[in-house]
Design an enzyme around this catalytic site. Structure first.
Site, mmCIF file in Angstrom:
data_model
loop_
_atom_site.group_PDB
_atom_site.id
_atom_site.type_symbol
_atom_site.label_atom_id
_atom_site.label_comp_id
_atom_site.label_asym_id
_atom_site.label_seq_id
_atom_site.Cartn_x
_atom_site.Cartn_y
_atom_site.Cartn_z
ATOM 1 N N ASP A 9 46.211 34.351 38.459
ATOM 2 C CA ASP A 9 45.909 35.585 37.755
ATOM 3 C C ASP A 9 44.483 35.390 37.187
ATOM 4 O O ASP A 9 44.004 34.247 37.098
ATOM 5 C CB ASP A 9 46.939 35.788 36.637
ATOM 6 C CG ASP A 9 46.589 36.949 35.741
ATOM 7 O OD1 ASP A 9 46.324 38.039 36.264
ATOM 8 O OD2 ASP A 9 46.559 36.758 34.496
ATOM 9 N N LEU A 10 43.818 36.468 36.826
ATOM 10 C CA LEU A 10 42.440 36.334 36.311
ATOM 11 C C LEU A 10 42.384 36.359 34.780
ATOM 12 O O LEU A 10 42.086 35.355 34.137
ATOM 13 C CB LEU A 10 41.571 37.468 36.879
ATOM 14 C CG LEU A 10 40.148 37.551 36.338
ATOM 15 C CD1 LEU A 10 39.317 36.364 36.788
ATOM 16 C CD2 LEU A 10 39.475 38.850 36.798
ATOM 17 N N ASP A 11 42.724 37.539 34.234
ATOM 18 C CA ASP A 11 42.581 37.746 32.789
ATOM 19 C C ASP A 11 43.577 36.870 32.026
ATOM 20 O O ASP A 11 44.790 36.985 32.217
ATOM 21 C CB ASP A 11 42.830 39.226 32.445
ATOM 22 C CG ASP A 11 41.791 40.145 33.079
ATOM 23 O OD1 ASP A 11 40.596 39.881 32.902
ATOM 24 O OD2 ASP A 11 42.176 41.125 33.754
ATOM 25 N N THR A 17 39.542 37.726 28.777
ATOM 26 C CA THR A 17 39.000 39.081 28.655
ATOM 27 C C THR A 17 39.841 39.965 27.733
ATOM 28 O O THR A 17 39.485 41.121 27.512
ATOM 29 C CB THR A 17 38.949 39.739 30.036
ATOM 30 O OG1 THR A 17 40.172 39.433 30.689
ATOM 31 C CG2 THR A 17 37.795 39.252 30.869
ATOM 32 N N LYS A 45 49.166 42.888 28.339
ATOM 33 C CA LYS A 45 48.664 41.838 29.243
ATOM 34 C C LYS A 45 49.324 41.943 30.606
ATOM 35 O O LYS A 45 50.560 42.032 30.693
ATOM 36 C CB LYS A 45 48.930 40.456 28.651
ATOM 37 C CG LYS A 45 47.968 40.092 27.554
ATOM 38 C CD LYS A 45 48.165 38.656 27.125
ATOM 39 C CE LYS A 45 47.154 38.289 26.050
ATOM 40 N NZ LYS A 45 47.453 36.965 25.494
ATOM 41 N N SER A 114 45.363 39.569 40.812
ATOM 42 C CA SER A 114 45.090 40.198 39.516
ATOM 43 C C SER A 114 45.350 41.697 39.552
ATOM 44 O O SER A 114 45.093 42.351 40.555
ATOM 45 C CB SER A 114 43.616 39.962 39.148
ATOM 46 O OG SER A 114 43.232 40.787 38.067
ATOM 47 N N ALA A 115 45.796 42.241 38.426
ATOM 48 C CA ALA A 115 46.000 43.687 38.306
ATOM 49 C C ALA A 115 44.674 44.422 38.114
ATOM 50 O O ALA A 115 44.599 45.644 38.262
ATOM 51 C CB ALA A 115 46.902 43.969 37.100
ATOM 52 N N LYS A 145 52.243 44.700 38.592
ATOM 53 C CA LYS A 145 53.159 43.667 38.100
ATOM 54 C C LYS A 145 54.093 44.324 37.068
ATOM 55 O O LYS A 145 53.608 45.188 36.331
ATOM 56 C CB LYS A 145 52.384 42.523 37.416
ATOM 57 C CG LYS A 145 51.436 41.776 38.351
ATOM 58 C CD LYS A 145 50.569 40.793 37.570
ATOM 59 C CE LYS A 145 49.500 40.177 38.457
ATOM 60 N NZ LYS A 145 48.571 39.303 37.745
ATOM 61 N N GLU A 169 50.014 32.135 35.735
ATOM 62 C CA GLU A 169 50.081 33.428 35.056
ATOM 63 C C GLU A 169 50.188 33.295 33.543
ATOM 64 O O GLU A 169 50.878 32.401 33.063
ATOM 65 C CB GLU A 169 51.353 34.175 35.518
ATOM 66 C CG GLU A 169 51.136 35.331 36.430
ATOM 67 C CD GLU A 169 50.380 36.497 35.846
ATOM 68 O OE1 GLU A 169 50.218 36.574 34.619
ATOM 69 O OE2 GLU A 169 49.945 37.359 36.629
ATOM 70 N N ASP A 170 49.543 34.217 32.810
ATOM 71 C CA ASP A 170 49.674 34.184 31.337
ATOM 72 C C ASP A 170 50.526 35.322 30.795
ATOM 73 O O ASP A 170 50.806 35.358 29.608
ATOM 74 C CB ASP A 170 48.292 34.279 30.675
ATOM 75 C CG ASP A 170 47.690 35.660 30.809
ATOM 76 O OD1 ASP A 170 47.657 36.188 31.945
ATOM 77 O OD2 ASP A 170 47.281 36.243 29.790
HETATM 78 C C1 BG6 Z 1 45.099 42.785 33.745
HETATM 79 C C2 BG6 Z 1 44.906 42.730 32.250
HETATM 80 O O1 BG6 Z 1 44.682 41.574 34.337
HETATM 81 O O2 BG6 Z 1 44.343 43.851 34.313
HETATM 82 C C3 BG6 Z 1 45.248 44.065 31.629
HETATM 83 O O3 BG6 Z 1 45.742 41.709 31.701
HETATM 84 C C4 BG6 Z 1 44.435 45.167 32.297
HETATM 85 O O4 BG6 Z 1 44.977 44.027 30.243
HETATM 86 C C5 BG6 Z 1 44.670 45.148 33.811
HETATM 87 O O5 BG6 Z 1 44.798 46.443 31.795
HETATM 88 C C6 BG6 Z 1 43.846 46.193 34.551
HETATM 89 O O6 BG6 Z 1 42.496 45.884 34.390
HETATM 90 P P1 BG6 Z 1 41.274 46.844 34.766
HETATM 91 O O7 BG6 Z 1 40.090 45.935 34.685
HETATM 92 O O8 BG6 Z 1 41.538 47.355 36.150
HETATM 93 O O9 BG6 Z 1 41.260 47.950 33.767
HETATM 94 MG MG MG Z 2 46.663 37.779 32.796
#
Ligand code: BG6
Ligand code: MG
Length: 215
Positions: A9-11, A17, A45, A114-115, A145, A169-170
């Site tokens: 996962d990224l964030d 972030t 998250k 990542s989402a 997710k 994953e967090d």
């Molecule tokens: C996830 C974050 O990785 O991405 C969420 O944990 C965020 O907080 C989601 O809403 C979507 O991100 P973005 O950058 O497409 O708005």
């Molecule tokens: Mg995350």
């Protein structure tokens, strides 16, 4: 079990972030007089942008038209993009680069699941992009997710079966996604929160490629 790939996962796993998302949502909330709390932000998250807005509007007991929501989604993202505009490699979480370099040297494939639709921008700014064999982000999935789509596409894109991949994953939603995709998942954070994870570590400091054989 020996794995062939790590899916990250990224964030909250590679970079922190959450504070930028929090600030950007707080700025947006000013439009309808709502102040998001830090506890609520925790529940966002891993949740997609559109689903996050829906949750915030529900918490605010505010109903908006689809047209208004589109405008606010853009506004939130504009806020977010300006907040992350100065991001750089110093914002990579501790231990991450060392772990990536070890698993790369040991021949594991490296994928992103990542989402976020801003994943590539962040990977560029932090100079993490070259580590990745495959990127699956919010632009490439139709289900958010805890649906496993993002990780299943990751495994498929790398030519692997789900059980050959290990996910980091967090977020609770992300742990659930990996588990329902049939993957081993290592939680990054607290065991009391990430109850479904196979193992939980607080960060990558001191984690070695060899640990993958023990997880
Ligand atoms: C996830 C974050 O990785 O991405 C969420 O944990 C965020 O907080 C989601 O809403 C979507 O991100 P973005 O950058 O497409 O708005
Ligand atoms: Mg995350």
């Amino acid at each position: 079990m020996s794995y062939k790939a790590c899916l990250f996962d990224l964030d909250g796993v590679l970079v922190d972030t959450a504070i930028y998302h929090f600030k950007a949502w707080r700025m947006l909330g000013e439009n309808f007089g709502y102040q998001l709390t830090e506890e609520q932000n925790e529940q966002l998250k891993g949740v997609s942008r559109v689903e996050s807005l829906n949750r915030i509007l529900a918490w605010a007991s505010f109903s908006a038209t689809e047209e208004q929501k589109e405008i606010w989604l853009k506004e939130k993202n504009d806020n977010y993009l300006s907040l992350i505009s100065g991001m750089n490699p110093t914002e990579i979480l501790p231990g991450v680069v060392d772990f990536l370099s070890q698993i790369k040297a040991d021949g594991y494939k490296i994928g992103l699941g990542s989402a976020s639709k801003n994943a590539e921008i962040i990977l560029e700014k932090t100079e993490l992009m070259p580590w990745f064999d495959l990127i699956i982000d919010g632009n490439k999935v139709s289900k958010s997710k805890p649906d496993p789509e993002v990780f299943l596409k990751g495994a498929e894109g790398l030519g692997l079966l789900p059980h050959e991949c290990i996910v980091f994953e967090d977020a609770q939603a992300g742990v659930e996604a990996a588990k329902s995709g049939g993957m081993k998942v290592i939680g990054i954070g607290e065991a009391s929160v990430l109850k479904e994870a196979d193992k939980v570590i607080s960060n990558f400091v001191g984690i070695n490629s060899a640990d993958l054989l023990l997880f």
